[in-house]
Design a protein around this motif. Structure first.
Motif, short mmCIF file in Angstrom:
data_model
loop_
_atom_site.label_atom_id
_atom_site.label_comp_id
_atom_site.label_asym_id
_atom_site.label_seq_id
_atom_site.Cartn_x
_atom_site.Cartn_y
_atom_site.Cartn_z
N LEU A 83 -24.63 1.39 17.43
CA LEU A 83 -24.21 2.19 16.28
C LEU A 83 -22.71 2.45 16.30
CD1 LEU A 83 -27.06 4.86 16.08
CD2 LEU A 83 -26.52 3.13 14.37
N GLU A 84 -22.16 2.75 17.47
CA GLU A 84 -20.72 2.99 17.59
C GLU A 84 -19.93 1.73 17.25
OE1 GLU A 84 -19.85 4.70 21.43
OE2 GLU A 84 -21.53 6.10 21.20
N MET B 62 -20.60 8.83 18.68
CA MET B 62 -20.53 8.74 17.22
C MET B 62 -19.80 9.95 16.64
SD MET B 62 -21.55 6.08 15.64
CE MET B 62 -21.71 6.73 14.00
N ALA B 63 -20.04 11.12 17.19
CA ALA B 63 -19.37 12.33 16.70
C ALA B 63 -17.87 12.24 16.94
CB ALA B 63 -19.96 13.57 17.36
N ARG B 64 -17.46 11.68 18.08
CA ARG B 64 -16.03 11.51 18.35
C ARG B 64 -15.39 10.57 17.34
NH1 ARG B 64 -17.91 11.59 23.77
NH2 ARG B 64 -17.98 9.32 23.86
N MET C 257 -36.28 3.76 31.46
CA MET C 257 -36.22 2.64 30.53
C MET C 257 -35.89 3.13 29.12
SD MET C 257 -36.40 -0.54 30.60
CE MET C 257 -37.02 -2.05 30.03
N ALA C 258 -36.46 4.26 28.70
CA ALA C 258 -36.20 4.78 27.36
C ALA C 258 -34.74 5.19 27.22
CB ALA C 258 -37.11 5.96 27.06
N TYR C 259 -34.15 5.72 28.28
CA TYR C 259 -32.74 6.12 28.23
C TYR C 259 -31.84 4.90 28.03
CZ TYR C 259 -28.14 7.68 29.67
OH TYR C 259 -26.80 7.93 29.70
N GLN C 260 -32.15 3.80 28.72
CA GLN C 260 -31.35 2.59 28.58
C GLN C 260 -31.43 2.06 27.15
OE1 GLN C 260 -32.98 0.15 31.67
NE2 GLN C 260 -31.34 0.69 33.11
N THR C 261 -32.61 2.10 26.57
CA THR C 261 -32.78 1.66 25.18
C THR C 261 -31.98 2.56 24.25
OG1 THR C 261 -35.01 0.88 25.71
CG2 THR C 261 -34.48 1.19 23.38
N TRP C 262 -32.06 3.86 24.45
CA TRP C 262 -31.30 4.80 23.62
C TRP C 262 -29.81 4.55 23.74
CZ3 TRP C 262 -27.70 8.51 25.01
CH2 TRP C 262 -27.31 9.37 23.99
N LYS C 263 -29.36 4.33 24.99
CA LYS C 263 -27.93 4.10 25.24
C LYS C 263 -27.45 2.83 24.55
CE LYS C 263 -24.63 4.12 29.03
NZ LYS C 263 -24.44 4.15 30.46
N LEU C 264 -28.23 1.77 24.60
CA LEU C 264 -27.88 0.52 23.91
C LEU C 264 -27.85 0.72 22.39
CD1 LEU C 264 -29.85 -2.12 26.00
CD2 LEU C 264 -27.37 -1.80 25.90
N GLU C 265 -28.79 1.49 21.87
CA GLU C 265 -28.81 1.76 20.43
C GLU C 265 -27.57 2.54 20.01
OE1 GLU C 265 -32.46 3.79 19.64
OE2 GLU C 265 -33.67 1.98 19.88
N GLN C 266 -27.19 3.53 20.81
CA GLN C 266 -25.99 4.33 20.50
C GLN C 266 -24.74 3.46 20.54
OE1 GLN C 266 -25.83 7.58 19.42
NE2 GLN C 266 -28.00 7.18 19.26
N ALA D 202 -17.26 1.21 14.21
CA ALA D 202 -15.89 0.72 14.43
C ALA D 202 -15.59 -0.46 13.50
CB ALA D 202 -15.70 0.33 15.88
N ARG D 203 -16.57 -1.33 13.29
CA ARG D 203 -16.38 -2.45 12.35
C ARG D 203 -16.22 -1.92 10.93
NH1 ARG D 203 -20.11 -4.63 15.76
NH2 ARG D 203 -21.87 -4.25 14.39
N ARG D 204 -16.97 -0.90 10.58
CA ARG D 204 -16.87 -0.28 9.25
C ARG D 204 -15.49 0.35 9.05
NH1 ARG D 204 -19.85 4.93 7.81
NH2 ARG D 204 -18.61 5.47 6.02
#
Length: 138
Positions: free
Chosen positions: A13-14, A116-118, A1-10, A18-20
């Motif tokens: 952010l990406e 994000m690094a890419r 569950m924590a991985y899914q939350t992290w993945k959604l947060e990433q 992209a909007r920025r």
């Protein structure tokens, strides 16, 4: 569950980054549905892809889930922009009845595993190689 939350947060952010890019640099995301499904994001930049043809196609760069950043304007292939490094490669094979080890130096590309690094690497490539050579209105 924590991985899914992290993945959604990433992913969030990406998407914000992209909007920025669009707001601050006029860099448009032109990702197709198929690319998005595969984890690829493609962007069109406000500069020509080739300096000799200022009215030609716009520069397009893509970031891939596999860790590569590529120029997708190329005629024959989408060449990689990732940083390179030298390494030693070894081959083991038979010469007659003897086992032989051959060594040689080769160039490899460093993969960029963070989305994000890419995106950041892609922007830095654009600013370093294209943005400084364009005229801005103001």
């Amino acid at each position: 569950m924590a991985y899914q939350t992290w993945k959604l947060e990433q992913e969030s952010l990406e998407n914000a980054y992209a909007r920025r890019l669009l707001v601050e640099y006029n860099i448009k995301e032109v990702t197709t549905q198929r690319q998005a499904k595969n984890g690829t994001r493609e962007f069109e930049f406000p500069v020509p892809s080739r300096k000799r043809w200022p009215n030609g196609n716009r520069l397009r760069l893509a970031v891939y889930k596999s860790g590569y950043v590529r120029n997708v304007n190329s005629c024959s292939s989408n060449y990689q922009l990732n940083p390179t490094y030298q390494r030693e490669k070894r081959w083991v094979f038979l010469e007659g009845d003897k086992t032989v080890i051959k060594k040689y130096k080769t160039t490899s590309r460093a993969k960029i595993y963070s989305g994000m690094a890419r995106l950041k690497f892609m922007l830095e490539f654009y600013l370093r190689n294209y943005k400084q050579n364009t005229k801005t209105n103001g």
